[in-house]
Design a protein around this motif. Sequence first.
Motif, PDB file in Angstrom:
ATOM      1  N   ALA A  68       0.843  -1.201   0.000  1.00 56.57           N
ATOM      2  CA  ALA A  68       0.000   0.000   0.000  1.00 56.57           C
ATOM      3  C   ALA A  68       0.879   1.252   0.000  1.00 56.57           C
ATOM      4  CB  ALA A  68      -0.932  -0.003   1.208  1.00 56.57           C
ATOM      5  N   TYR A  69       1.946   1.217   0.762  1.00 53.58           N
ATOM      6  CA  TYR A  69       2.861   2.360   0.791  1.00 53.58           C
ATOM      7  C   TYR A  69       3.523   2.553  -0.574  1.00 53.58           C
ATOM      8  CZ  TYR A  69       6.556   5.524   2.320  1.00 53.58           C
ATOM      9  OH  TYR A  69       7.411   6.588   2.454  1.00 53.58           O
ATOM     10  N   ARG A  70       3.899   1.450  -1.186  1.00 50.98           N
ATOM     11  CA  ARG A  70       4.496   1.552  -2.524  1.00 50.98           C
ATOM     12  C   ARG A  70       3.505   2.170  -3.509  1.00 50.98           C
ATOM     13  NH1 ARG A  70       7.201  -2.913  -6.497  1.00 50.98           N
ATOM     14  NH2 ARG A  70       7.251  -1.520  -8.267  1.00 50.98           N
ATOM     15  N   LEU A  71       2.253   1.736  -3.438  1.00 49.65           N
ATOM     16  CA  LEU A  71       1.230   2.316  -4.309  1.00 49.65           C
ATOM     17  C   LEU A  71       1.114   3.824  -4.072  1.00 49.65           C
ATOM     18  CD1 LEU A  71      -1.599  -0.382  -4.015  1.00 49.65           C
ATOM     19  CD2 LEU A  71      -0.233   0.122  -6.055  1.00 49.65           C
ATOM     20  N   ALA A  72       1.098   4.203  -2.801  1.00 49.52           N
ATOM     21  CA  ALA A  72       0.982   5.629  -2.470  1.00 49.52           C
ATOM     22  C   ALA A  72       2.190   6.407  -2.989  1.00 49.52           C
ATOM     23  CB  ALA A  72       0.828   5.808  -0.963  1.00 49.52           C
ATOM     24  N   GLY A  75       1.913   7.346  -6.441  1.00 48.31           N
ATOM     25  CA  GLY A  75       0.801   8.235  -6.776  1.00 48.31           C
ATOM     26  C   GLY A  75      -0.537   7.537  -6.912  1.00 48.31           C
ATOM     27  N   ARG A  76      -0.603   6.279  -6.533  1.00 51.50           N
ATOM     28  CA  ARG A  76      -1.836   5.495  -6.646  1.00 51.50           C
ATOM     29  C   ARG A  76      -2.538   5.488  -5.275  1.00 51.50           C
ATOM     30  NH1 ARG A  76       0.602   0.181  -9.536  1.00 51.50           N
ATOM     31  NH2 ARG A  76      -1.554  -0.550  -9.381  1.00 51.50           N
ATOM     32  N   TYR A  77      -2.905   6.698  -4.826  1.00 46.85           N
ATOM     33  CA  TYR A  77      -3.398   6.895  -3.469  1.00 46.85           C
ATOM     34  C   TYR A  77      -4.704   6.156  -3.179  1.00 46.85           C
ATOM     35  CZ  TYR A  77      -0.091  10.676  -4.225  1.00 46.85           C
ATOM     36  OH  TYR A  77       1.022  11.389  -4.562  1.00 46.85           O
ATOM     37  N   ALA A  78      -5.658   6.237  -4.079  1.00 43.48           N
ATOM     38  CA  ALA A  78      -6.950   5.563  -3.855  1.00 43.48           C
ATOM     39  C   ALA A  78      -6.752   4.051  -3.770  1.00 43.48           C
ATOM     40  CB  ALA A  78      -7.946   5.927  -4.953  1.00 43.48           C
ATOM     41  N   GLU A  79      -5.888   3.513  -4.624  1.00 44.51           N
ATOM     42  CA  GLU A  79      -5.610   2.072  -4.575  1.00 44.51           C
ATOM     43  C   GLU A  79      -4.932   1.701  -3.253  1.00 44.51           C
ATOM     44  OE1 GLU A  79      -3.892   0.158  -8.179  1.00 44.51           O
ATOM     45  OE2 GLU A  79      -4.104   2.167  -9.037  1.00 44.51           O
ATOM     46  N   THR A 103      -3.989   9.686   2.321  1.00 45.64           N
ATOM     47  CA  THR A 103      -5.099  10.619   2.514  1.00 45.64           C
ATOM     48  C   THR A 103      -4.622  12.061   2.335  1.00 45.64           C
ATOM     49  OG1 THR A 103      -6.120   9.056   4.041  1.00 45.64           O
ATOM     50  CG2 THR A 103      -6.895  11.320   4.140  1.00 45.64           C
ATOM     51  N   ARG A 104      -3.477  12.388   2.926  1.00 41.77           N
ATOM     52  CA  ARG A 104      -2.930  13.743   2.791  1.00 41.77           C
ATOM     53  C   ARG A 104      -2.618  14.054   1.339  1.00 41.77           C
ATOM     54  NH1 ARG A 104       2.747  15.589   3.060  1.00 41.77           N
ATOM     55  NH2 ARG A 104       3.332  13.511   3.753  1.00 41.77           N
ATOM     56  N   LYS A 105      -2.050  13.088   0.627  1.00 42.67           N
ATOM     57  CA  LYS A 105      -1.699  13.305  -0.771  1.00 42.67           C
ATOM     58  C   LYS A 105      -2.934  13.488  -1.645  1.00 42.67           C
ATOM     59  CE  LYS A 105       2.790  13.276  -0.733  1.00 42.67           C
ATOM     60  NZ  LYS A 105       3.559  14.400  -1.255  1.00 42.67           N
ATOM     61  N   LEU A 106      -4.077  12.990  -1.180  1.00 42.17           N
ATOM     62  CA  LEU A 106      -5.339  13.208  -1.895  1.00 42.17           C
ATOM     63  C   LEU A 106      -5.938  14.574  -1.571  1.00 42.17           C
ATOM     64  CD1 LEU A 106      -6.976   9.669  -1.638  1.00 42.17           C
ATOM     65  CD2 LEU A 106      -6.307  10.857  -3.736  1.00 42.17           C
ATOM     66  N   GLY A 107      -5.236  15.360  -0.742  1.00 39.88           N
ATOM     67  CA  GLY A 107      -5.689  16.708  -0.410  1.00 39.88           C
ATOM     68  C   GLY A 107      -6.521  16.794   0.845  1.00 39.88           C
ATOM     69  N   ARG A 108      -6.683  15.688   1.546  1.00 40.36           N
ATOM     70  CA  ARG A 108      -7.467  15.657   2.781  1.00 40.36           C
ATOM     71  C   ARG A 108      -6.505  15.720   3.971  1.00 40.36           C
ATOM     72  NH1 ARG A 108     -10.137  10.787   0.194  1.00 40.36           N
ATOM     73  NH2 ARG A 108      -9.785   9.715   2.178  1.00 40.36           N
TER      74      ARG A 108
END
Length: 177
Positions: A68-72, A75-79, A103-108
């Motif tokens: 999940a961290y690798r995805l984030a 840039g694959r934040y939702a995934e 979540t932060r990277k998604l602007g929240r």
Amino acid sequence: MTIRSVMFAAPLLLVTALSASMAFANGDESAPVQKPNCPKGQVWDSKSHKCVLQTSSAVPDADRTDYAYRLAKDGRYAEALALLDTLKQPNTAKALNYRGYATRKLGRTDEGISYYLQSVKLDPQYAQVREYLGEAYVIKGRVDLAQEQLQQIKSICGTSCEEYQDLAEAINDSSKT
């Protein structure tokens, strides 16, 4: 490419390849092991060394969390968040940190801060979550709170660790704008 350049380059390539294989043979773990990018809906399983459906119960939480961290980071934040939703034990310092990051990277940012604070409660000595919490505070314009996190990181790993340097840079960059 001339024959002459091939004659000089080939031995160099061979020496480089042999050096890398010798490092692995000698147990040098500094050589990175590259995991493949799995398609959406799949996760890397370190036991079977392949991508499997993220719904597979055979994949441990540690693999899910790391992937999940690798995805984030890709840039694959939702995934990443969807994968974190599949954890059997979602309330670990690492999982909450990564949830906060995505979540932060998604602007929240406020929501991300709440996850970071939960992570800090579970592991106050976790330097990475303090770095990310500090970066979130910088985004919110709370450099004073970011500085507090920087001091906590300093007490955990000093001033030469990546977490300290990254947060110090984020704080410094915020003062330039």
